[in-house]
Design a protein around this motif. Structure first.
Motif, PDB file in Angstrom:
ATOM      1  N   GLU A  88      54.620  36.939  54.460  1.00 14.01           N
ATOM      2  CA  GLU A  88      55.026  35.551  54.718  1.00 14.01           C
ATOM      3  C   GLU A  88      53.923  34.542  54.418  1.00 14.01           C
ATOM      4  OE1 GLU A  88      56.425  35.277  58.721  1.00 14.01           O
ATOM      5  OE2 GLU A  88      58.122  36.615  58.366  1.00 14.01           O
ATOM      6  N   ALA A  89      52.765  34.997  53.950  1.00 11.86           N
ATOM      7  CA  ALA A  89      51.634  34.084  53.709  1.00 11.86           C
ATOM      8  C   ALA A  89      51.813  33.234  52.458  1.00 11.86           C
ATOM      9  CB  ALA A  89      50.330  34.876  53.615  1.00 11.86           C
ATOM     10  N   THR A  90      52.738  33.597  51.585  1.00  4.56           N
ATOM     11  CA  THR A  90      52.967  32.799  50.372  1.00  4.56           C
ATOM     12  C   THR A  90      53.280  31.355  50.757  1.00  4.56           C
ATOM     13  OG1 THR A  90      53.796  34.715  49.169  1.00  4.56           O
ATOM     14  CG2 THR A  90      54.404  32.557  48.308  1.00  4.56           C
ATOM     15  N   GLY A  91      52.590  30.432  50.102  1.00  2.00           N
ATOM     16  CA  GLY A  91      52.798  29.010  50.373  1.00  2.00           C
ATOM     17  C   GLY A  91      51.857  28.435  51.413  1.00  2.00           C
ATOM     18  N   THR A  92      51.071  29.263  52.089  1.00  2.00           N
ATOM     19  CA  THR A  92      50.148  28.744  53.092  1.00  2.00           C
ATOM     20  C   THR A  92      48.885  28.224  52.424  1.00  2.00           C
ATOM     21  OG1 THR A  92      49.096  30.885  53.502  1.00  2.00           O
ATOM     22  CG2 THR A  92      50.992  30.316  54.881  1.00  2.00           C
ATOM     23  N   VAL A  93      48.228  27.320  53.113  1.00  2.00           N
ATOM     24  CA  VAL A  93      46.968  26.749  52.650  1.00  2.00           C
ATOM     25  C   VAL A  93      45.884  27.211  53.602  1.00  2.00           C
ATOM     26  CG1 VAL A  93      45.705  24.598  52.252  1.00  2.00           C
ATOM     27  CG2 VAL A  93      48.117  24.766  51.615  1.00  2.00           C
ATOM     28  N   TYR A  94      44.769  27.641  53.031  1.00  2.00           N
ATOM     29  CA  TYR A  94      43.642  28.121  53.822  1.00  2.00           C
ATOM     30  C   TYR A  94      42.405  27.406  53.318  1.00  2.00           C
ATOM     31  CZ  TYR A  94      40.303  31.226  56.044  1.00  2.00           C
ATOM     32  OH  TYR A  94      39.283  31.726  56.811  1.00  2.00           O
ATOM     33  N   GLY A  95      41.886  26.493  54.138  1.00  2.00           N
ATOM     34  CA  GLY A  95      40.730  25.715  53.678  1.00  2.00           C
ATOM     35  C   GLY A  95      41.089  24.993  52.405  1.00  2.00           C
ATOM     36  N   GLY A  96      40.311  25.233  51.361  1.00  2.00           N
ATOM     37  CA  GLY A  96      40.562  24.599  50.075  1.00  2.00           C
ATOM     38  C   GLY A  96      41.315  25.486  49.114  1.00  2.00           C
ATOM     39  N   ALA A  97      42.140  26.374  49.617  1.00  2.00           N
ATOM     40  CA  ALA A  97      42.860  27.301  48.742  1.00  2.00           C
ATOM     41  C   ALA A  97      44.317  27.406  49.161  1.00  2.00           C
ATOM     42  CB  ALA A  97      42.208  28.675  48.799  1.00  2.00           C
ATOM     43  N   ALA A  98      45.148  27.726  48.188  1.00  2.00           N
ATOM     44  CA  ALA A  98      46.571  27.920  48.454  1.00  2.00           C
ATOM     45  C   ALA A  98      46.969  29.324  48.036  1.00  2.00           C
ATOM     46  CB  ALA A  98      47.399  26.898  47.686  1.00  2.00           C
ATOM     47  N   VAL A  99      47.731  29.994  48.892  1.00  2.00           N
ATOM     48  CA  VAL A  99      48.261  31.314  48.572  1.00  2.00           C
ATOM     49  C   VAL A  99      49.541  31.099  47.785  1.00  2.00           C
ATOM     50  CG1 VAL A  99      49.140  33.486  49.498  1.00  2.00           C
ATOM     51  CG2 VAL A  99      47.262  32.307  50.666  1.00  2.00           C
ATOM     52  N   THR A 100      49.535  31.520  46.530  1.00  2.00           N
ATOM     53  CA  THR A 100      50.704  31.300  45.683  1.00  2.00           C
ATOM     54  C   THR A 100      51.630  32.504  45.635  1.00  2.00           C
ATOM     55  OG1 THR A 100      49.509  31.974  43.693  1.00  2.00           O
ATOM     56  CG2 THR A 100      49.476  29.624  44.252  1.00  2.00           C
ATOM     57  N   GLU A 101      51.108  33.695  45.986  1.00  2.00           N
ATOM     58  CA  GLU A 101      51.956  34.884  45.985  1.00  2.00           C
ATOM     59  C   GLU A 101      51.268  35.994  46.781  1.00  2.00           C
ATOM     60  OE1 GLU A 101      54.303  37.750  42.812  1.00  2.00           O
ATOM     61  OE2 GLU A 101      52.535  36.689  42.123  1.00  2.00           O
ATOM     62  N   VAL A 102      52.079  36.788  47.453  1.00  2.00           N
ATOM     63  CA  VAL A 102      51.618  38.019  48.095  1.00  2.00           C
ATOM     64  C   VAL A 102      52.559  39.112  47.610  1.00  2.00           C
ATOM     65  CG1 VAL A 102      51.197  39.241  50.257  1.00  2.00           C
ATOM     66  CG2 VAL A 102      50.809  36.768  50.151  1.00  2.00           C
ATOM     67  N   ALA A 103      51.987  40.117  46.965  1.00  2.00           N
ATOM     68  CA  ALA A 103      52.795  41.210  46.430  1.00  2.00           C
ATOM     69  C   ALA A 103      52.233  42.537  46.915  1.00  2.00           C
ATOM     70  CB  ALA A 103      52.800  41.175  44.903  1.00  2.00           C
ATOM     71  N   GLU A 104      53.105  43.383  47.394  1.00  2.00           N
ATOM     72  CA  GLU A 104      52.672  44.683  47.862  1.00  2.00           C
ATOM     73  C   GLU A 104      52.319  45.566  46.665  1.00  2.00           C
ATOM     74  OE1 GLU A 104      54.181  46.721  51.690  1.00  2.00           O
ATOM     75  OE2 GLU A 104      55.561  47.250  50.072  1.00  2.00           O
ATOM     76  N   ALA A 105      51.106  46.118  46.682  1.00  2.00           N
ATOM     77  CA  ALA A 105      50.679  47.046  45.631  1.00  2.00           C
ATOM     78  C   ALA A 105      50.945  48.485  46.053  1.00  2.00           C
ATOM     79  CB  ALA A 105      49.196  46.842  45.316  1.00  2.00           C
ATOM     80  N   ASP A 106      50.857  48.753  47.347  1.00  2.00           N
ATOM     81  CA  ASP A 106      51.107  50.090  47.888  1.00  2.00           C
ATOM     82  C   ASP A 106      51.471  49.922  49.356  1.00  2.00           C
ATOM     83  OD1 ASP A 106      51.304  52.853  47.964  1.00  2.00           O
ATOM     84  OD2 ASP A 106      49.155  53.179  48.165  1.00  2.00           O
ATOM     85  N   GLY A 107      52.688  50.286  49.700  1.00  2.00           N
ATOM     86  CA  GLY A 107      53.166  50.110  51.067  1.00  2.00           C
ATOM     87  C   GLY A 107      52.493  51.043  52.050  1.00  2.00           C
ATOM     88  N   PRO A 108      52.754  50.851  53.335  1.00  2.00           N
ATOM     89  CA  PRO A 108      52.101  51.666  54.361  1.00  2.00           C
ATOM     90  C   PRO A 108      52.310  53.160  54.134  1.00  2.00           C
ATOM     91  CG  PRO A 108      53.292  49.857  55.382  1.00  2.00           C
ATOM     92  CD  PRO A 108      53.673  49.878  53.923  1.00  2.00           C
ATOM     93  N   ARG A 109      51.206  53.872  54.151  1.00  2.00           N
ATOM     94  CA  ARG A 109      51.253  55.327  54.016  1.00  2.00           C
ATOM     95  C   ARG A 109      50.355  55.949  55.070  1.00  2.00           C
ATOM     96  NH1 ARG A 109      48.043  53.162  50.309  1.00  2.00           N
ATOM     97  NH2 ARG A 109      45.995  54.048  49.888  1.00  2.00           N
ATOM     98  N   TRP A 110      50.773  57.073  55.586  1.00  2.00           N
ATOM     99  CA  TRP A 110      50.007  57.806  56.584  1.00  2.00           C
ATOM    100  C   TRP A 110      48.736  58.321  55.908  1.00  2.00           C
ATOM    101  CZ3 TRP A 110      49.082  58.474  61.403  1.00  2.00           C
ATOM    102  CH2 TRP A 110      48.478  59.628  61.877  1.00  2.00           C
TER     103      TRP A 110
END
Length: 133
Positions: A88-110
């Motif tokens: 859900e972080a896509t679209g958030t602003v952090y300091g002087g930066a904007a999160v434009t996308e968050v994509a899972e590269a590898d989902g939770p694994r044991w």
């Protein structure tokens, strides 16, 4: 031309997750708390790679979430909760930066933590696209 100032991807993720209501009671940081033995409910955040894409003026760090709990079921539940919250972080602003996308590269694994014999750990990796200001 002014020098680039890269946002701290680890701190961005930690700050995004640590005050989420659904993660109340979970330690979220980029280092384990004092006395950590892997049985506490915790999300440990580490940048593990990624690259600057000059043509796009975009940083794309790979970030690992090491999620722990007192038992496997709890660790898995915390991992799924952290996963959903970070996506859900896509679209958030952090300091002087904007999160434009968050994509899972590898989902939770044991992934047992052989340094902490009582630990219950899940590991996942996300790629975050961050556009510096």
């Amino acid at each position: 031309m002014s020098p680039l100032a890269f946002p701290d991807a680890e701190r961005l993720v930690v700050d995004h997750l640590k005050n989420r209501a659904e993660l109340a009671g979970v330690v979220v940081d980029n280092r384990p708390p004092a006395g950590f033995d892997g049985t506490q409910r915790a999300v440990l955040v580490s940048r593990v790679g990624g690259a600057w894409v000059d043509d796009l003026h975009l940083d794309q760090p790979l970030v690992d979430l090491e999620v722990y709990g007192p038992d496997k079921t709890t660790a898995h539940t915390v991992a799924l909760t952290a996963r959903a919250a970070l996506l859900e972080a896509t679209g958030t602003v952090y300091g002087g930066a904007a999160v434009t996308e968050v994509a899972e590269a590898d989902g939770p694994r044991w992934l047992p933590d052989y340094n902490r014999p009582n630990a219950n750990r899940y590991l996942s990796t996300v790629r975050i696209s961050i556009r510096p200001a």
